[in-house]
Design a protein around this motif. Structure first.
Motif, PDB file in Angstrom:
ATOM      1  N   ILE A 211       0.875  -1.171   0.000  1.00 11.48           N
ATOM      2  CA  ILE A 211       0.000   0.000   0.000  1.00 11.48           C
ATOM      3  C   ILE A 211       0.913   1.222   0.000  1.00 11.48           C
ATOM      4  O   ILE A 211       1.621   1.478   0.976  1.00 11.48           O
ATOM      5  N   ASP A 212       0.921   1.944  -1.108  1.00 10.07           N
ATOM      6  CA  ASP A 212       1.741   3.152  -1.230  1.00 10.07           C
ATOM      7  C   ASP A 212       0.836   4.352  -0.983  1.00 10.07           C
ATOM      8  O   ASP A 212       0.016   4.714  -1.820  1.00 10.07           O
ATOM      9  N   ALA A 213       1.006   4.967   0.197  1.00 10.14           N
ATOM     10  CA  ALA A 213       0.174   6.107   0.583  1.00 10.14           C
ATOM     11  C   ALA A 213       0.848   7.440   0.298  1.00 10.14           C
ATOM     12  O   ALA A 213       0.294   8.492   0.627  1.00 10.14           O
ATOM     13  N   GLY A 214       2.034   7.396  -0.287  1.00 13.21           N
ATOM     14  CA  GLY A 214       2.721   8.630  -0.644  1.00 13.21           C
ATOM     15  C   GLY A 214       3.672   9.122   0.427  1.00 13.21           C
ATOM     16  O   GLY A 214       3.523   8.839   1.620  1.00 13.21           O
ATOM     17  N   HIS A 215       4.662   9.865  -0.011  1.00 12.66           N
ATOM     18  CA  HIS A 215       5.703  10.384   0.878  1.00 12.66           C
ATOM     19  C   HIS A 215       5.108  11.338   1.921  1.00 12.66           C
ATOM     20  O   HIS A 215       5.346  11.204   3.124  1.00 12.66           O
ATOM     21  N   PHE A 216       4.341  12.298   1.443  1.00 17.33           N
ATOM     22  CA  PHE A 216       3.799  13.335   2.325  1.00 17.33           C
ATOM     23  C   PHE A 216       2.930  12.740   3.431  1.00 17.33           C
ATOM     24  O   PHE A 216       3.101  13.051   4.619  1.00 17.33           O
ATOM     25  N   TYR A 217       2.001  11.874   3.058  1.00 11.98           N
ATOM     26  CA  TYR A 217       0.991  11.409   4.009  1.00 11.98           C
ATOM     27  C   TYR A 217       1.540  10.415   5.026  1.00 11.98           C
ATOM     28  O   TYR A 217       1.019  10.325   6.143  1.00 11.98           O
ATOM     29  N   THR A 218       2.589   9.674   4.666  1.00 12.24           N
ATOM     30  CA  THR A 218       3.164   8.732   5.629  1.00 12.24           C
ATOM     31  C   THR A 218       4.138   9.411   6.588  1.00 12.24           C
ATOM     32  O   THR A 218       4.499   8.828   7.613  1.00 12.24           O
ATOM     33  N   GLU A 219       4.555  10.633   6.273  1.00 13.51           N
ATOM     34  CA  GLU A 219       5.443  11.361   7.186  1.00 13.51           C
ATOM     35  C   GLU A 219       4.727  12.441   7.992  1.00 13.51           C
ATOM     36  O   GLU A 219       5.204  12.833   9.062  1.00 13.51           O
ATOM     37  N   TYR A 220       3.607  12.915   7.501  1.00  9.01           N
ATOM     38  CA  TYR A 220       2.928  14.021   8.183  1.00  9.01           C
ATOM     39  C   TYR A 220       2.623  13.729   9.660  1.00  9.01           C
ATOM     40  O   TYR A 220       2.773  14.627  10.509  1.00  9.01           O
ATOM     41  N   PRO A 221       2.207  12.504  10.046  1.00 13.87           N
ATOM     42  CA  PRO A 221       1.922  12.262  11.473  1.00 13.87           C
ATOM     43  C   PRO A 221       3.109  12.530  12.394  1.00 13.87           C
ATOM     44  O   PRO A 221       2.923  12.809  13.585  1.00 13.87           O
TER      45      PRO A 221
END
Length: 254
Positions: A211-221
């Motif tokens: 599941i590739d959720a993207g760079h931005f969204y997996t680091e934002y938390p």
């Protein structure tokens, strides 16, 4: 509080030595003895975030991604110029924060309600991703819906690896940001991999679903973790919302 003392506090958790050789972390704009009172925390130092900092009186922006990567021959970047003109300092915690135990990947695990089992790699000092368990076995569609909802992702890229739609997964490997380098470790230990920025060949060669959720969204938390690290300083801080980051605001999917 002086910028150099803020940096000392942050690097107690994520020492500069953990950063990759190509990276540029630490105090990037501002004099070490300058005093900061309000900190805006963002994934990137983009124009929208800088304008927000100016409007609301923030004198330090703390980012994950550095605005300055390579040595500068001149200062022509409008974002750098605007920060200097408005006396806004910049500190970046990038691959040192990626590698810190309990950093980016633990924040991602928490956001997805996953139980952390162990690091993917065998390094005692650097975190290359995590092996986690879901609270119960879930199929690809169920996991994907949870990722989209919890991370506020508009679109996912899914690799089924040829598995049936009703196949269920319990052992989940995760890696925030660009996770291609951790895929082989994920294949050794996990049933499925959640990450971002996977390449064509990473998908094609993977023996497990992705599941590739993207760079931005997996680091934002992880920005909330940076805010937590600032608590001992007593400084006022605020995490810039997703919709005030250029990536979330300007990217379009068709």
């Amino acid at each position: 509080m002086k910028l150099k003392d803020i940096l000392i506090q942050l690097e107690r958790y994520a020492p500069k030595e953990l950063a990759q050789d190509w990276d540029n972390v630490g105090l990037l704009i501002g004099e070490p003895d300058r005093v900061a009172k309000k900190v805006l925390i963002a994934l990137d130092a983009g124009a929208m975030g800088i304008d927000y900092a100016i409007e609301h009186g923030y004198d330090l922006i703390l980012t994950h991604h550095p605005l300055i990567f390579q040595p500068l021959r001149n200062i022509s970047n409008p974002n750098i110029i605007k920060m200097i003109e408005h006396k806004i300092a910049l500190i970046s915690m990038h691959t040192n924060f990626d590698a810190a135990i309990g950093g980016v990947n633990h924040a991602l695990a928490n956001a997805l309600d996953l139980e952390v089992i162990e690091p993917l790699g065998d390094s005692a000092k650097k975190e290359l991703g995590l092996l986690c368990h879901a609270d119960s076995p879930q199929n690809l569609n169920e996991l994907s819906e949870k990722v989209k909802e919890n991370l506020n992702v508009p679109r996912l890229r899914l690799w089924t690896a040829g598995r049936d739609d009703d196949a269920r997964y319990l052992r989940i490997a995760i890696c925030g940001g660009a996770g291609g380098a951790s895929l082989a470790l994920a294949e050794e230990k996990a049933d499925i991999f959640i990450s971002g920025d996977l390449s064509y060949h990473s998908f094609l060669d993977s023996s497990i679903p992705i599941i590739d959720a993207g760079h931005f969204y997996t680091e934002y938390p992880a920005l909330e973790k940076l805010a937590e690290l600032l608590i001992p300083t007593g400084l006022e801080s605020f995490v810039l919302p997703q919709n005030l980051h250029e990536w979330h605001n300007f990217i379009r999917y068709y």
